[in-house]
Motif scaffolding. Sequence first.
Motif, PDB file in Angstrom:
ATOM      1  N   LYS A   1       0.839  -1.195   0.000  1.00  0.00           N
ATOM      2  CA  LYS A   1       0.000   0.000   0.000  1.00  0.00           C
ATOM      3  C   LYS A   1       0.875   1.246   0.000  1.00  0.00           C
ATOM      4  CE  LYS A   1      -3.883  -2.061   2.540  1.00  0.00           C
ATOM      5  NZ  LYS A   1      -4.754  -1.940   3.741  1.00  0.00           N
ATOM      6  N   ALA A   2       0.449   2.235  -0.749  1.00  0.00           N
ATOM      7  CA  ALA A   2       1.183   3.494  -0.815  1.00  0.00           C
ATOM      8  C   ALA A   2       0.195   4.651  -0.820  1.00  0.00           C
ATOM      9  CB  ALA A   2       2.078   3.547  -2.047  1.00  0.00           C
ATOM     10  N   LYS A   3       0.593   5.725  -0.166  1.00  0.00           N
ATOM     11  CA  LYS A   3      -0.211   6.947  -0.115  1.00  0.00           C
ATOM     12  C   LYS A   3       0.679   8.118  -0.499  1.00  0.00           C
ATOM     13  CE  LYS A   3      -2.888   9.916   3.000  1.00  0.00           C
ATOM     14  NZ  LYS A   3      -3.389  10.097   4.384  1.00  0.00           N
ATOM     15  N   VAL A   4       0.184   8.949  -1.378  1.00  0.00           N
ATOM     16  CA  VAL A   4       0.931  10.120  -1.827  1.00  0.00           C
ATOM     17  C   VAL A   4       0.178  11.363  -1.387  1.00  0.00           C
ATOM     18  CG1 VAL A   4       1.920  11.345  -3.789  1.00  0.00           C
ATOM     19  CG2 VAL A   4       1.798   8.844  -3.815  1.00  0.00           C
ATOM     20  N   THR A   5       0.820  12.182  -0.583  1.00  0.00           N
ATOM     21  CA  THR A   5       0.246  13.464  -0.177  1.00  0.00           C
ATOM     22  C   THR A   5       0.658  14.505  -1.208  1.00  0.00           C
ATOM     23  OG1 THR A   5       0.380  12.845   2.160  1.00  0.00           O
ATOM     24  CG2 THR A   5       0.111  15.185   1.653  1.00  0.00           C
TER      25      THR A   5
ATOM     26  N   PRO B   1       0.882  18.194  -3.288  1.00  0.00           N
ATOM     27  CA  PRO B   1       1.211  19.568  -2.854  1.00  0.00           C
ATOM     28  C   PRO B   1      -0.035  20.438  -2.741  1.00  0.00           C
ATOM     29  CG  PRO B   1       1.828  19.222  -5.150  1.00  0.00           C
ATOM     30  CD  PRO B   1       1.455  17.879  -4.608  1.00  0.00           C
ATOM     31  N   LYS B   2       0.026  21.379  -1.795  1.00  0.00           N
ATOM     32  CA  LYS B   2      -1.093  22.307  -1.611  1.00  0.00           C
ATOM     33  C   LYS B   2      -1.105  23.407  -2.658  1.00  0.00           C
ATOM     34  CE  LYS B   2      -1.315  21.538   3.385  1.00  0.00           C
ATOM     35  NZ  LYS B   2      -1.247  22.174   4.739  1.00  0.00           N
ATOM     36  N   ALA B   3       0.007  23.585  -3.324  1.00  0.00           N
ATOM     37  CA  ALA B   3       0.071  24.608  -4.360  1.00  0.00           C
ATOM     38  C   ALA B   3      -0.903  24.287  -5.490  1.00  0.00           C
ATOM     39  CB  ALA B   3       1.500  24.705  -4.901  1.00  0.00           C
ATOM     40  N   ALA B   4      -1.361  25.314  -6.160  1.00  0.00           N
ATOM     41  CA  ALA B   4      -2.313  25.131  -7.252  1.00  0.00           C
ATOM     42  C   ALA B   4      -1.700  24.262  -8.346  1.00  0.00           C
ATOM     43  CB  ALA B   4      -2.714  26.486  -7.818  1.00  0.00           C
ATOM     44  N   ARG B   5      -2.456  23.251  -8.747  1.00  0.00           N
ATOM     45  CA  ARG B   5      -1.992  22.362  -9.806  1.00  0.00           C
ATOM     46  C   ARG B   5      -2.811  22.594 -11.070  1.00  0.00           C
ATOM     47  NH1 ARG B   5      -2.490  19.023  -5.253  1.00  0.00           N
ATOM     48  NH2 ARG B   5      -4.220  17.849  -6.136  1.00  0.00           N
ATOM     49  N   HIS B   6      -2.255  22.193 -12.190  1.00  0.00           N
ATOM     50  CA  HIS B   6      -2.855  22.513 -13.477  1.00  0.00           C
ATOM     51  C   HIS B   6      -3.827  21.452 -13.980  1.00  0.00           C
ATOM     52  CE1 HIS B   6       0.776  25.010 -13.282  1.00  0.00           C
ATOM     53  NE2 HIS B   6       0.154  25.839 -14.113  1.00  0.00           N
ATOM     54  N   GLY B   7      -3.921  20.325 -13.277  1.00  0.00           N
ATOM     55  CA  GLY B   7      -4.835  19.292 -13.728  1.00  0.00           C
ATOM     56  C   GLY B   7      -4.698  18.034 -12.883  1.00  0.00           C
ATOM     57  N   ALA B   8      -5.428  17.002 -13.293  1.00  0.00           N
ATOM     58  CA  ALA B   8      -5.413  15.737 -12.561  1.00  0.00           C
ATOM     59  C   ALA B   8      -4.104  15.002 -12.814  1.00  0.00           C
ATOM     60  CB  ALA B   8      -6.594  14.879 -12.992  1.00  0.00           C
ATOM     61  N   SER B   9      -3.772  14.104 -11.902  1.00  0.00           N
ATOM     62  CA  SER B   9      -2.577  13.273 -12.036  1.00  0.00           C
ATOM     63  C   SER B   9      -2.952  11.816 -11.785  1.00  0.00           C
ATOM     64  CB  SER B   9      -1.484  13.709 -11.045  1.00  0.00           C
ATOM     65  OG  SER B   9      -1.951  13.638  -9.708  1.00  0.00           O
ATOM     66  N   THR B  10      -2.225  10.911 -12.399  1.00  0.00           N
ATOM     67  CA  THR B  10      -2.464   9.477 -12.254  1.00  0.00           C
ATOM     68  C   THR B  10      -1.233   8.826 -11.645  1.00  0.00           C
ATOM     69  OG1 THR B  10      -3.895   9.483 -14.205  1.00  0.00           O
ATOM     70  CG2 THR B  10      -3.086   7.351 -13.445  1.00  0.00           C
ATOM     71  N   TRP B  11      -1.455   8.059 -10.546  1.00  0.00           N
ATOM     72  CA  TRP B  11      -0.365   7.417  -9.825  1.00  0.00           C
ATOM     73  C   TRP B  11      -0.501   5.906  -9.924  1.00  0.00           C
ATOM     74  CZ3 TRP B  11       3.554  10.240  -7.425  1.00  0.00           C
ATOM     75  CH2 TRP B  11       3.352  11.624  -7.417  1.00  0.00           C
ATOM     76  N   GLN B  12       0.631   5.225  -9.927  1.00  0.00           N
ATOM     77  CA  GLN B  12       0.625   3.773 -10.127  1.00  0.00           C
ATOM     78  C   GLN B  12       1.692   3.112  -9.262  1.00  0.00           C
ATOM     79  OE1 GLN B  12       0.076   2.245 -14.159  1.00  0.00           O
ATOM     80  NE2 GLN B  12       1.824   0.875 -13.873  1.00  0.00           N
ATOM     81  N   ILE B  13       1.353   1.916  -8.752  1.00  0.00           N
ATOM     82  CA  ILE B  13       2.295   1.096  -7.999  1.00  0.00           C
ATOM     83  C   ILE B  13       2.510  -0.212  -8.757  1.00  0.00           C
ATOM     84  CG2 ILE B  13       0.484   0.058  -6.561  1.00  0.00           C
ATOM     85  CD1 ILE B  13       2.478   0.011  -4.249  1.00  0.00           C
TER      86      ILE B  13
ATOM     87  N   ALA C   1      -7.348  17.673  -9.537  1.00  0.00           N
ATOM     88  CA  ALA C   1      -6.422  18.792  -9.369  1.00  0.00           C
ATOM     89  C   ALA C   1      -6.460  19.371  -7.965  1.00  0.00           C
ATOM     90  CB  ALA C   1      -6.732  19.879 -10.393  1.00  0.00           C
ATOM     91  N   ASP C   2      -7.591  19.204  -7.264  1.00  0.00           N
ATOM     92  CA  ASP C   2      -7.707  19.746  -5.910  1.00  0.00           C
ATOM     93  C   ASP C   2      -7.632  18.660  -4.835  1.00  0.00           C
ATOM     94  OD1 ASP C   2     -10.038  18.536  -6.623  1.00  0.00           O
ATOM     95  OD2 ASP C   2     -11.367  20.094  -5.823  1.00  0.00           O
ATOM     96  N   ALA C   3      -7.283  17.435  -5.194  1.00  0.00           N
ATOM     97  CA  ALA C   3      -7.205  16.341  -4.222  1.00  0.00           C
ATOM     98  C   ALA C   3      -6.008  16.540  -3.300  1.00  0.00           C
ATOM     99  CB  ALA C   3      -7.110  15.003  -4.932  1.00  0.00           C
ATOM    100  N   ALA C   4      -6.199  16.172  -2.019  1.00  0.00           N
ATOM    101  CA  ALA C   4      -5.113  16.318  -1.047  1.00  0.00           C
ATOM    102  C   ALA C   4      -4.171  15.126  -1.068  1.00  0.00           C
ATOM    103  CB  ALA C   4      -5.688  16.505   0.354  1.00  0.00           C
ATOM    104  N   SER C   5      -4.684  13.951  -1.434  1.00  0.00           N
ATOM    105  CA  SER C   5      -3.849  12.749  -1.439  1.00  0.00           C
ATOM    106  C   SER C   5      -4.469  11.710  -2.358  1.00  0.00           C
ATOM    107  CB  SER C   5      -3.684  12.174  -0.030  1.00  0.00           C
ATOM    108  OG  SER C   5      -4.937  11.773   0.483  1.00  0.00           O
ATOM    109  N   VAL C   6      -3.709  10.656  -2.634  1.00  0.00           N
ATOM    110  CA  VAL C   6      -4.179   9.541  -3.445  1.00  0.00           C
ATOM    111  C   VAL C   6      -3.541   8.273  -2.895  1.00  0.00           C
ATOM    112  CG1 VAL C   6      -2.324   9.865  -5.126  1.00  0.00           C
ATOM    113  CG2 VAL C   6      -4.380   8.625  -5.778  1.00  0.00           C
ATOM    114  N   GLU C   7      -4.294   7.172  -2.878  1.00  0.00           N
ATOM    115  CA  GLU C   7      -3.807   5.902  -2.344  1.00  0.00           C
ATOM    116  C   GLU C   7      -3.905   4.822  -3.411  1.00  0.00           C
ATOM    117  OE1 GLU C   7      -5.637   4.787   1.298  1.00  0.00           O
ATOM    118  OE2 GLU C   7      -5.369   6.756   2.246  1.00  0.00           O
TER     119      GLU C   7
END
Length: 278
Positions: free
Chosen positions: A86-90, A92-104, A127-133
């Motif tokens: 299991k992995a969790k990515v916090t 950044p709080k800075a404004a982001r330009h769009g969605a991101s996709t994470w993979q393990i 783009a406004d998500a605080a974290s992804v698991e």
Amino acid sequence: MRTRRFMTAALLAGVALLGTAGTAVADSPSPSPSSSGSGAGPTEAGTSFRTATPVQPGQRATAGASTGDYLYWVVPVDTGQRATMKAKVTLPKAARHGASTWQIDVYDGLRRRQACVYGAQTRAAAADAASVEVSCTLRTVRSWAEQSSNDPLPGSYYVRLTVTGLPQDDLGLPVKAEFEPSVDEAGGAYAVDGKLSKPLVPGVATADPEDGSSASPAPAAGKRSAGALEPEGGWSSGRWSDRWVWTAVGALLAALAGIFGYSVTRGSGRPSRVPPGV
């Protein structure tokens, strides 16, 4: 009366044997999730297979990184264990330009990519998500398999966490990653007769018995060699399986059933009717 006593004795013997089997299974040398290393783990991650950071099941590893980096950890998984990464990515709080996709992704000691049977291996974060698991549960590790198969075998398992899709302008933003592996014992249902002579642990130093030299370079100062990582209590490599206990219990119960059947069917040894005058 004799038959009833025999049935009672057989039942008590079966219950005693089942209790013994349960105790033997509990005393298996394979480490359980509760006995594995727990608490705070390493605070960094490697950037390749060779520099992967060792983590014991039950530990929580953390690492600071930049969006777009490849993060690597390595985990020991033994015979009869089903591992969950299991992995969790916090984000950044800075404004982001769009969605991101994470993979393990998970690779075994031969660097073969292993399939996930459960878990969300890839997830998108708004783009406004605080974290992804993300998570990946592997198949149960076997002590031996055919060369042509891709069955998971005991040894080191490399875990890679990275972002696979995001706007170009978001590359390099700081993120915090948390990684936590865990294992569950599957028991003898997945046991096989063969076993590996050694677990698949790349990079283990092999010393020359004559001059004591090592065929592999020593790890850098402050870094623990991935080859030195092993489960608590050492590798089992298929030396134990609770299947042995259940096989013995089944054989004994079958023998008791056969004796009971013989005692019921043989009768008293005298004919049911005695002719007059005999």
